[in-house]
Design an enzyme around this catalytic site. Structure first.
Site, PDB file in Angstrom:
ATOM      1  N   ASP A   1      34.686  46.957  28.277  1.00 15.21           N
ATOM      2  CA  ASP A   1      34.274  45.658  27.755  1.00 15.21           C
ATOM      3  C   ASP A   1      33.250  45.804  26.636  1.00 15.21           C
ATOM      4  O   ASP A   1      32.707  46.882  26.406  1.00 15.21           O
ATOM      5  CB  ASP A   1      33.720  44.765  28.882  1.00 15.21           C
TER       6      ASP A   1
ATOM      7  N   ASP B   1      28.237  39.337  41.380  1.00 13.70           N
ATOM      8  CA  ASP B   1      29.172  38.253  41.719  1.00 13.70           C
ATOM      9  C   ASP B   1      30.591  38.776  41.935  1.00 13.70           C
ATOM     10  O   ASP B   1      31.544  38.004  41.980  1.00 13.70           O
ATOM     11  CB  ASP B   1      29.151  37.168  40.623  1.00 13.70           C
TER      12      ASP B   1
ATOM     13  N   HIS C   1      32.215  40.796  39.865  1.00 16.74           N
ATOM     14  CA  HIS C   1      33.042  40.999  38.659  1.00 16.74           C
ATOM     15  C   HIS C   1      33.428  42.464  38.491  1.00 16.74           C
ATOM     16  O   HIS C   1      32.745  43.377  38.937  1.00 16.74           O
ATOM     17  CB  HIS C   1      32.388  40.411  37.399  1.00 16.74           C
TER      18      HIS C   1
ATOM     19  N   GLU D   1      34.995  37.743  35.383  1.00 16.15           N
ATOM     20  CA  GLU D   1      34.143  36.974  36.278  1.00 16.15           C
ATOM     21  C   GLU D   1      34.999  36.262  37.343  1.00 16.15           C
ATOM     22  O   GLU D   1      36.221  36.200  37.215  1.00 16.15           O
ATOM     23  CB  GLU D   1      33.338  35.949  35.468  1.00 16.15           C
TER      24      GLU D   1
END
Ligand code: F6R
Length: 267
Positions: free
Chosen positions: A67, A143, A145, A150
């Site tokens: 990313d 979270d 991810h 996400e």
């Protein structure tokens, strides 16, 4: 899925470095998928150490990052391109031209959405042209991810633009002067892209990763925890320290399995 629970972060780094060195040594043109963030730092330090000791060469490696932020100028120290150069690629003998970043050149401020979309398509084509990723290194977000996919990301997604959650922006603010400087948008390999790699290696250390690791490894397969998608992969290895293993229901089973792993059993 194989879950390897080791004593501490150093042991995790050494174990994952072994896996990467094995792949690099066993293929003529190895393809590595690289993660950024703090989780793989120990692995990169160990790989750099082994390279300097003459134990491994990355000369023929092609690397694809997971990313990249959108909107950071080229060379920004917190861009993932700069990160990977500072911690790994710039410290070993890999050819800089063989280190690929999603959205590269198109993800800077002021560039059009169409150019970024084209760069995402080109990134997928570049991975395919390289023959696919042999080993994909992964971290996990608080979270859940995976890459920057996400919660509620499609489990079939490909490389594209995503918007970071506020929790991820807060978590990553430690690398910036403050949260306002953390970009909201990123380009990330999709979950479908990640699942195409031949071997997934997810690393996590520390108590803060215990809850997301338990959701990814033992929770339901759900886009609410994108890392749970590793359950779909036939060859996924989760390498964690004791602190990150703290919420796993079957921790004893994983320990026994690993302790009794036959030499002939491949990952
Ligand atoms: C980074 C990436 C992210 C991180 C995750 C954990 O390339 O894809 O998914 O792996 O945010 O970050 P750290 O390791 O800093 O806790």
């Amino acid at each position: 899925m194989e879950v390897v629970i080791l004593a501490d972060a150093d042991a995790v780094a050494a174990y994952v470095a072994d896996a990467i060195v094995n792949v690099v040594g066993s293929r003529p043109m190895p393809v590595l998928g690289l993660a950024t963030g703090s989780s793989p730092l120990g692995v990169y330090a160990e790989l750099v150490r082994r390279h300097r000791a003459g134990m491994v060469s990355f000369h023929d490696v092609r690397a694809f990052l997971l990313d990249e932020y959108i909107g950071l100028p080229t060379g920004h120290p917190e861009s993932y391109r700069a990160f990977i150069d500072a911690h790994f690629a710039g410290l070993v003998d890999i050819d800089a031209a063989n280190v690929h970043v999603p959205g590269a050149g198109a993800a800077e401020e002021g560039v059009s959405g169409a150019a970024i979309a084209d760069a995402c398509v080109a990134y997928e084509a570049d991975i395919r042209a390289a023959g696919g990723v042999d080993l994909q290194l992964l971290g996990i977000g608080a979270d859940g991810h995976l890459g920057f996919n996400e919660p509620t990301s499609s489990l079939a997604s490909r490389t594209r633009v995503k918007t970071l959650t506020e929790q991820t922006r807060r978590d990553n603010a430690r690398f910036f002067a403050g949260i306002d400087e953390v970009p909201r948008h990123v380009v990330t390999q999709g979950i479908g892209t990640i699942l195409d790699a031949r071997h997934l290696v997810l690393i996590a250390t520390g108590a803060a990763k215990a809850a997301p690791i338990a959701r990814a490894v033992e929770g339901p397969l759900t886009s609410m925890c994108p890392a749970s998608a590793i359950q779909l992969h036939p060859t996924a290895t989760v390498v964690i320290d004791e602190a990150a293993a703290a919420h796993l229901t079957l921790a004893d089973y994983y320990r026994t399995t690993f302790a009794n792993k036959p030499a002939w059993q491949t990952p």
